[in-house]
Design a protein around this motif. Structure first.
Motif, mmCIF file in Angstrom:
data_model
loop_
_atom_site.group_PDB
_atom_site.id
_atom_site.type_symbol
_atom_site.label_atom_id
_atom_site.label_comp_id
_atom_site.label_asym_id
_atom_site.label_seq_id
_atom_site.Cartn_x
_atom_site.Cartn_y
_atom_site.Cartn_z
ATOM 1 N N ALA A 11 0.828 -1.213 0.000
ATOM 2 C CA ALA A 11 0.000 0.000 0.000
ATOM 3 C C ALA A 11 0.861 1.262 0.000
ATOM 4 O O ALA A 11 0.338 2.374 -0.052
ATOM 5 N N GLY A 12 2.179 1.087 0.105
ATOM 6 C CA GLY A 12 3.075 2.246 0.101
ATOM 7 C C GLY A 12 3.021 3.025 1.400
ATOM 8 O O GLY A 12 3.287 4.227 1.425
ATOM 9 N N ILE A 13 2.677 2.340 2.494
ATOM 10 C CA ILE A 13 2.623 3.021 3.798
ATOM 11 C C ILE A 13 3.963 2.816 4.498
ATOM 12 O O ILE A 13 4.431 1.683 4.641
ATOM 13 N N GLU A 14 4.564 3.931 4.909
ATOM 14 C CA GLU A 14 5.900 3.893 5.519
ATOM 15 C C GLU A 14 5.807 3.585 7.010
ATOM 16 O O GLU A 14 4.934 4.110 7.698
ATOM 17 N N ALA A 15 6.735 2.765 7.502
ATOM 18 C CA ALA A 15 6.835 2.526 8.947
ATOM 19 C C ALA A 15 8.077 3.239 9.476
ATOM 20 O O ALA A 15 9.115 3.240 8.824
ATOM 21 N N THR A 16 7.944 3.856 10.640
ATOM 22 C CA THR A 16 9.066 4.596 11.238
ATOM 23 C C THR A 16 9.378 4.022 12.613
ATOM 24 O O THR A 16 8.476 3.819 13.426
ATOM 25 N N GLU A 17 10.659 3.773 12.854
ATOM 26 C CA GLU A 17 11.106 3.283 14.164
ATOM 27 C C GLU A 17 11.112 4.430 15.170
ATOM 28 O O GLU A 17 11.669 5.492 14.881
ATOM 29 N N LEU A 18 10.522 4.201 16.341
ATOM 30 C CA LEU A 18 10.553 5.244 17.374
ATOM 31 C C LEU A 18 11.733 5.052 18.313
ATOM 32 O O LEU A 18 12.001 5.895 19.161
ATOM 33 N N GLY A 19 12.421 3.897 18.187
ATOM 34 C CA GLY A 19 13.654 3.749 18.958
ATOM 35 C C GLY A 19 13.526 2.850 20.162
ATOM 36 O O GLY A 19 13.342 3.311 21.291
ATOM 37 N N ALA A 20 13.604 1.530 19.933
ATOM 38 C CA ALA A 20 13.658 0.597 21.057
ATOM 39 C C ALA A 20 15.107 0.505 21.524
ATOM 40 O O ALA A 20 16.029 0.663 20.729
ATOM 41 N N SER A 21 15.315 0.267 22.801
ATOM 42 C CA SER A 21 16.673 0.237 23.348
ATOM 43 C C SER A 21 17.123 -1.165 23.738
ATOM 44 O O SER A 21 18.276 -1.362 24.091
ATOM 45 N N LEU A 22 16.187 -2.121 23.738
ATOM 46 C CA LEU A 22 16.516 -3.471 24.209
ATOM 47 C C LEU A 22 16.108 -4.505 23.171
ATOM 48 O O LEU A 22 15.170 -4.287 22.411
ATOM 49 N N ASP A 23 16.814 -5.629 23.134
ATOM 50 C CA ASP A 23 16.359 -6.812 22.411
ATOM 51 C C ASP A 23 16.204 -7.931 23.434
ATOM 52 O O ASP A 23 16.681 -7.816 24.569
ATOM 53 N N LEU A 24 15.543 -9.014 23.019
ATOM 54 C CA LEU A 24 15.315 -10.122 23.944
ATOM 55 C C LEU A 24 15.785 -11.432 23.332
ATOM 56 O O LEU A 24 15.647 -11.643 22.122
ATOM 57 N N LEU A 25 16.323 -12.294 24.184
ATOM 58 C CA LEU A 25 16.698 -13.647 23.762
ATOM 59 C C LEU A 25 15.871 -14.630 24.569
ATOM 60 O O LEU A 25 15.887 -14.588 25.803
ATOM 61 N N TRP A 26 15.134 -15.502 23.869
ATOM 62 C CA TRP A 26 14.211 -16.407 24.554
ATOM 63 C C TRP A 26 14.707 -17.850 24.530
ATOM 64 O O TRP A 26 15.321 -18.285 23.558
ATOM 65 N N ALA A 27 14.405 -18.576 25.592
ATOM 66 C CA ALA A 27 14.627 -20.023 25.641
ATOM 67 C C ALA A 27 13.493 -20.634 26.454
ATOM 68 O O ALA A 27 12.812 -19.925 27.203
ATOM 69 N N ALA A 28 13.284 -21.935 26.292
ATOM 70 C CA ALA A 28 12.275 -22.627 27.111
ATOM 71 C C ALA A 28 12.904 -23.888 27.679
ATOM 72 O O ALA A 28 13.618 -24.597 26.963
ATOM 73 N N VAL A 29 12.659 -24.132 28.963
ATOM 74 C CA VAL A 29 13.179 -25.356 29.593
ATOM 75 C C VAL A 29 12.060 -26.003 30.403
ATOM 76 O O VAL A 29 11.140 -25.325 30.865
ATOM 77 N N ASP A 30 12.180 -27.320 30.588
ATOM 78 C CA ASP A 30 11.121 -28.063 31.285
ATOM 79 C C ASP A 30 10.974 -27.610 32.736
ATOM 80 O O ASP A 30 11.958 -27.271 33.397
ATOM 81 N N GLN A 31 9.727 -27.660 33.201
ATOM 82 C CA GLN A 31 9.466 -27.385 34.613
ATOM 83 C C GLN A 31 9.567 -28.692 35.402
ATOM 84 O O GLN A 31 9.354 -29.767 34.848
ATOM 85 N N HIS A 32 9.889 -28.581 36.691
ATOM 86 C CA HIS A 32 9.892 -29.735 37.589
ATOM 87 C C HIS A 32 8.865 -29.487 38.691
ATOM 88 O O HIS A 32 8.584 -28.332 39.033
#
Ligand SMILES: Cc1cc2nc3c(=O)[nH]c(=O)nc-3n(C[C@H](O)[C@H](O)[C@H](O)COP(=O)(O)OP(=O)(O)OC[C@H]3O[C@@H](n4cnc5c(N)ncnc54)[C@H](O)[C@@H]3O)c2cc1C
Length: 395
Positions: free
Chosen positions: A171-192
């Motif tokens: 559609a030609g609609i522009e997206a603009t970044e407002l500026g995030a400062s963090l990234d995330l790293l995810w993992a999953a492990v079994d519960q006991h």
């Protein structure tokens, strides 16, 4: 002939919209690129106000009875000295004094099945490729299924295809970044069985950042390390040990399980956090909702709730024959307020992390001691949901 709507993208926004339109008697087709709704590490946190909305539609009790989930009545931030109960959801709703943590992989097929029950067409494996146009107006979409091209005409096309929206680009609609400062790293492990109790939404201060510990009722813990935005290459270079060491400082009982599961940084899932706005949410014949219109940070866990709130508002407009472009006027100010707050919170967190200061900001630490503050915080962070119009609510 009534309005024919094509919804592109079967995330939370697209599936709820499809359900609501079908329920309101609108001819609606959902195109979802993937062949199933399986997905991991997404926004899985249904807010109290969203649960109330689903309850008004007669859906909440079945959802909570049929779909395995957990309930969190508080967002807690743990430091070596003490635990801060920063947001207390018991103050957010009388009916649902909790966030429901339901994996999207369970929520979406459950809701899509109900949408087809009202006559919606749900096409899985249908990948949007381009917009059809009638002059200036969007009049449908081109898509492929297993490489085969298809076309479908529509009075309204809804782009709910997420943060990298192809509909938005077409559609030609522009997206603009407002500026995030963090990234995330995810993992999953079994519960006991003998794991320590959790609120479902726990954050642990660790040297240089935080670790999130989430429980969505899957039998696994979801763990998220925050890292400074754009530093994933350096983190990968350093290897997984610094992350595991950091975990050991706050959640030592999980270290062995993480070591066994996360053998390299490649075993982690990166969420590049984004806070994004677009110049316009609509063009003639086209509307964007959810992440396609506004990506928010996981701070506050509201990406899913904002997408659902867009869907609720847009469904009301379409079912009542109002101008769908009105969505932006109704929803944008609230979304922008949330985004501006996130930019401020993330910047402050990044500064504190860089300075080696962990845990909540001083003001929050002080305020959390004020009786009633954490319940007020829950009420103030409510995502407003438009009440369903009678044709949708069935009353
Ligand atoms: C990888 C990832 C991880 C996230 N992790 C978190 C988190 O940890 N915490 C948090 O609060 N929020 C998280 N979010 C944000 C949260 O999941 C979103 O805000 C929420 O799902 C937005 O819903 P949506 O319906 O707008 O879009 P989405 O959920 O992104 O759904 C978009 C849908 O469109 C489909 N699609 C894409 N392209 C096409 C195409 N060409 N044709 C047809 N269909 C298409 C996709 O397959 C998808 O099903 C994450 C988002 C992503 C993308």
């Amino acid at each position: 002939m009534g309005t024919r709507v094509v919804v592109v993208g079967g995330g939370p926004g697209g599936v709820l919209l499809t359900y609501l339109l079908a329920r309101g008697g609108v001819e609606v087709t959902l195109l979802e690129a993937r062949h199933d709704f399986a997905r991991r590490f997404r926004g899985d946190t249904l807010a109290p106000g969203v649960l109330e909305y689903l309850d008004d539609l007669g859906l909440a009790s079945d959802l909570l009875a049929e779909v395995p989930h957990t309930r969190s009545d508080a967002f807690r931030w743990h430091t070596p000295e003490r635990t801060y109960r920063l947001v207390d959801y018991r103050g957010a709703s009388k009916r649902f004094p909790f966030y429901a943590l339901i994996p999207q992989a369970r929520f979406l097929p459950w809701l899509a099945e109900r949408a087809t029950g009202f006559g919606a067409t749900v096409r899985m494996g249908a990948r949007f490729s381009d917009l059809l146009r009638d002059g200036e107006r969007v009049s449908g979409v081109r898509y492929t299924v297993d490489g085969e091209p298809h076309e479908i005409a529509a009075d309204l096309v809804v782009g709910s295809d997420g943060r990298s929206s192809k509909v938005r680009a077409a559609a030609g609609i522009e997206a603009t970044e407002l500026g995030a400062s963090l990234d995330l790293l995810w993992a999953a492990v079994d519960q006991h069985d003998d794991d320590p109790p959790s609120s479902g939404l726990d954050l642990f201060a660790r040297p240089g950042g935080t670790i999130a510990l989430l429980d969505q009722g899957t039998g696994q813990w979801q763990l998220g390390w925050s890292i400074p935005a754009g530093t994933f290459a350096e983190v990968r270079e350093a290897g997984v040990e610094p992350l595991v060491d950091a975990l050991g400082t706050v959640l030592p009982w999980l270290v062995d399980r993480v070591r066994a599961t996360v053998r390299s940084v490649n075993d982690l899932t990166l969420l590049p956090v984004r806070i994004t706005t677009v110049d316009t949410w609509s063009k003639p014949g086209l509307v964007l909702i959810g992440d396609a219109a506004h990506v928010v940070s996981p701070v506050g866990g509201n990406g899913i709730n904002l997408a659902l709130a867009d869907a609720a508002e847009l469904a009301n407009l379409v079912v009542t024959g109002a101008d769908p472009a009105e969505l932006e006027r109704r929803r944008r100010p609230g979304v922008e307020k949330e985004q501006q707050g996130q930019v401020r919170i993330e910047r402050a967190a990044a500064k504190r992390n860089a300075a080696g200061v962990t845990g909540p900001p001083t003001a929050l630490r002080v305020l959390s001691n004020v009786p009633g503050f954490s319940r007020l915080a829950a009420r103030r962070s409510r995502v407003p949901m438009a009440a369903p119009v009678p044709a949708i609510a069935g009353s």
